[in-house]
Design a protein around this motif. Sequence first.
Motif, mmCIF file in Angstrom:
data_model
loop_
_atom_site.group_PDB
_atom_site.id
_atom_site.type_symbol
_atom_site.label_atom_id
_atom_site.label_comp_id
_atom_site.label_asym_id
_atom_site.label_seq_id
_atom_site.Cartn_x
_atom_site.Cartn_y
_atom_site.Cartn_z
ATOM 1 N N MET A 117 0.831 -1.207 0.000
ATOM 2 C CA MET A 117 0.000 0.000 0.000
ATOM 3 C C MET A 117 0.865 1.257 0.000
ATOM 4 S SD MET A 117 -3.306 -1.134 2.380
ATOM 5 C CE MET A 117 -2.639 -0.328 3.759
ATOM 6 N N SER A 118 1.956 1.248 0.750
ATOM 7 C CA SER A 118 2.854 2.404 0.788
ATOM 8 C C SER A 118 3.462 2.659 -0.579
ATOM 9 C CB SER A 118 3.971 2.189 1.813
ATOM 10 O OG SER A 118 3.436 2.120 3.103
ATOM 11 N N ARG A 119 3.844 1.591 -1.267
ATOM 12 C CA ARG A 119 4.407 1.749 -2.611
ATOM 13 C C ARG A 119 3.366 2.348 -3.552
ATOM 14 N NH1 ARG A 119 7.675 -3.553 -4.316
ATOM 15 N NH2 ARG A 119 7.914 -2.281 -6.174
ATOM 16 N N GLN A 120 2.118 1.903 -3.424
ATOM 17 C CA GLN A 120 1.039 2.456 -4.253
ATOM 18 C C GLN A 120 0.822 3.935 -3.934
ATOM 19 O OE1 GLN A 120 -2.133 -0.237 -3.269
ATOM 20 N NE2 GLN A 120 -1.528 -1.749 -4.809
ATOM 21 N N GLN A 121 0.850 4.266 -2.651
ATOM 22 C CA GLN A 121 0.675 5.669 -2.257
ATOM 23 C C GLN A 121 1.809 6.531 -2.797
ATOM 24 O OE1 GLN A 121 0.426 5.204 1.984
ATOM 25 N NE2 GLN A 121 -1.817 5.109 1.992
ATOM 26 N N LEU A 125 1.466 9.738 -5.229
ATOM 27 C CA LEU A 125 2.063 11.035 -4.894
ATOM 28 C C LEU A 125 3.017 11.508 -5.980
ATOM 29 C CD1 LEU A 125 2.741 10.564 -1.071
ATOM 30 C CD2 LEU A 125 1.041 12.078 -2.141
ATOM 31 N N GLU A 126 3.784 10.599 -6.553
ATOM 32 C CA GLU A 126 4.677 10.990 -7.647
ATOM 33 C C GLU A 126 3.873 11.469 -8.844
ATOM 34 O OE1 GLU A 126 7.207 7.637 -8.376
ATOM 35 O OE2 GLU A 126 8.330 7.929 -6.515
ATOM 36 N N GLY A 127 2.757 10.781 -9.129
ATOM 37 C CA GLY A 127 1.879 11.216 -10.218
ATOM 38 C C GLY A 127 1.279 12.588 -9.937
ATOM 39 N N ILE A 131 1.679 16.140 -12.035
ATOM 40 C CA ILE A 131 0.543 16.995 -12.437
ATOM 41 C C ILE A 131 0.739 18.415 -11.924
ATOM 42 C CG2 ILE A 131 -1.937 17.390 -12.080
ATOM 43 C CD1 ILE A 131 -2.248 14.312 -12.083
ATOM 44 N N LEU A 132 1.176 18.549 -10.666
ATOM 45 C CA LEU A 132 1.426 19.879 -10.111
ATOM 46 C C LEU A 132 2.526 20.620 -10.878
ATOM 47 C CD1 LEU A 132 1.159 19.170 -6.276
ATOM 48 C CD2 LEU A 132 -0.429 20.507 -7.680
#
Length: 140
Positions: A117-121, A125-127, A131-132
């Motif tokens: 789950m942490s890797r998915q999070q 966040l990188e995505g 976008i930002l």
Amino acid sequence: MTENPRAHVPRLIQTEHVLARVHGAGAMGRFNAAVAVRITRIVGTMYCAYVFTLVALVALPAAIQQGSATVLVNWLSSNFLQLVLLPIIIVGQNVISAAQDARAEADHETLTALHTMSRQQLAILEGQNEILDLLKQKVG
């Protein structure tokens, strides 16, 4: 802590993984470990405790005939307690060890799921950071 948490691979360490550390990885080490485990499994049973109790009780009449408190204490401490308590303690340790192993496996499963789950999070966040950055470039 690892520098890149996404590169970490959780692993489960079991008894068979560490046996070589005790007696060595060679043929003699494997043999010694196998003999030790086999004897421990035989001695570490309540059936062995019952047999040891009977063996210890064989010497009890002779100790009583001596009529000496010292002989009785000697029989109790060296014959009975040592013979009988050894397998009972091993049985207790086996029960405790089995419970600890079950908890360790459950903890491993939980921690592996949390790691996933942490890797998915982190990927999300990188995505979002990408976008930002794109939005900042459009605005700026």
